[in-house]
Design an enzyme around this catalytic site. Sequence first.
Site, PDB file in Angstrom:
ATOM      1  N   SER A  13       0.734  -1.528  -0.196  1.00  0.00           N
ATOM      2  CA  SER A  13       0.081   0.075   0.046  1.00  0.00           C
ATOM      3  C   SER A  13       0.857   1.344   0.441  1.00  0.00           C
ATOM      4  O   SER A  13       1.543   1.267  -0.810  1.00  0.00           O
ATOM      5  CB  SER A  13      -0.899   0.507   1.077  1.00  0.00           C
ATOM      6  OG  SER A  13      -1.907   0.940   0.650  1.00  0.00           O
ATOM      7  N   ASP A 105     -10.640  -4.030  -4.901  1.00  0.00           N
ATOM      8  CA  ASP A 105      -9.138  -2.711  -4.512  1.00  0.00           C
ATOM      9  C   ASP A 105      -9.018  -1.847  -5.211  1.00  0.00           C
ATOM     10  O   ASP A 105      -8.934  -1.607  -6.548  1.00  0.00           O
ATOM     11  CB  ASP A 105      -7.904  -3.494  -4.162  1.00  0.00           C
ATOM     12  CG  ASP A 105      -6.928  -2.802  -3.779  1.00  0.00           C
ATOM     13  OD1 ASP A 105      -7.403  -0.908  -2.775  1.00  0.00           O
ATOM     14  OD2 ASP A 105      -5.552  -3.406  -3.580  1.00  0.00           O
ATOM     15  N   HIS A 135      -7.781  -5.403  -0.649  1.00  0.00           N
ATOM     16  CA  HIS A 135      -6.741  -4.693  -0.937  1.00  0.00           C
ATOM     17  C   HIS A 135      -5.967  -5.011   1.453  1.00  0.00           C
ATOM     18  O   HIS A 135      -6.883  -4.731   2.246  1.00  0.00           O
ATOM     19  CB  HIS A 135      -6.525  -3.124  -0.472  1.00  0.00           C
ATOM     20  CG  HIS A 135      -6.008  -2.081  -0.130  1.00  0.00           C
ATOM     21  ND1 HIS A 135      -4.834  -1.438  -0.932  1.00  0.00           N
ATOM     22  CD2 HIS A 135      -5.603  -1.708   1.728  1.00  0.00           C
ATOM     23  CE1 HIS A 135      -4.211  -0.702   0.255  1.00  0.00           C
ATOM     24  NE2 HIS A 135      -4.170  -0.502   1.404  1.00  0.00           N
TER      25      HIS A 135
END
Length: 165
Positions: A13, A105, A135
């Site tokens: 991320s 995501d 995610h």
Amino acid sequence: IGGPGRLAVAGDSAGGNLATVAVARLAGRAQVALQCLFYPVTDSDFTRPSYRAHSQGMPLTDADMDWFFRHYAPPSLWQHPDIAPVRRDDLAGHPPAWIAVAEHDVLHDEAVAYAERLRAAGVPVTVERAMGLPHGFARMLNLIPEADAVVTRAAAEIRRRCAAA
């Protein structure tokens, strides 16, 4: 993992974003064997189709991303390649990349776009598509067998690339 060419840079991320920036900054100064990225933030465009498809009811929403960006940098800097690495002018010479993308995501499309930009620049890229996963799945490896399998493949690729260096 140390030694010449035995450095792997990894993140997930926002950490994936920082890893891409580190790789760009290390160019010509350190030999990186692999950039291993899990659903990296690579752009500031919240209009991509994956944002529309997965912006509600997921672990990461479009509202979350807007909040994160507003607390990270002023909007006038969101297009800067250190914030949106997919917008970097030249990705040639970057190390090989292994990029995991989660099917569900908001970041899916920008991670794929980053992989495509790397590939177009001649960088070897593997895109691992984590079907059915949201995610943040890499942190669920002890709960979801599919997440464990993807993380295990990432570890194997890190070992392989660093051993070959």
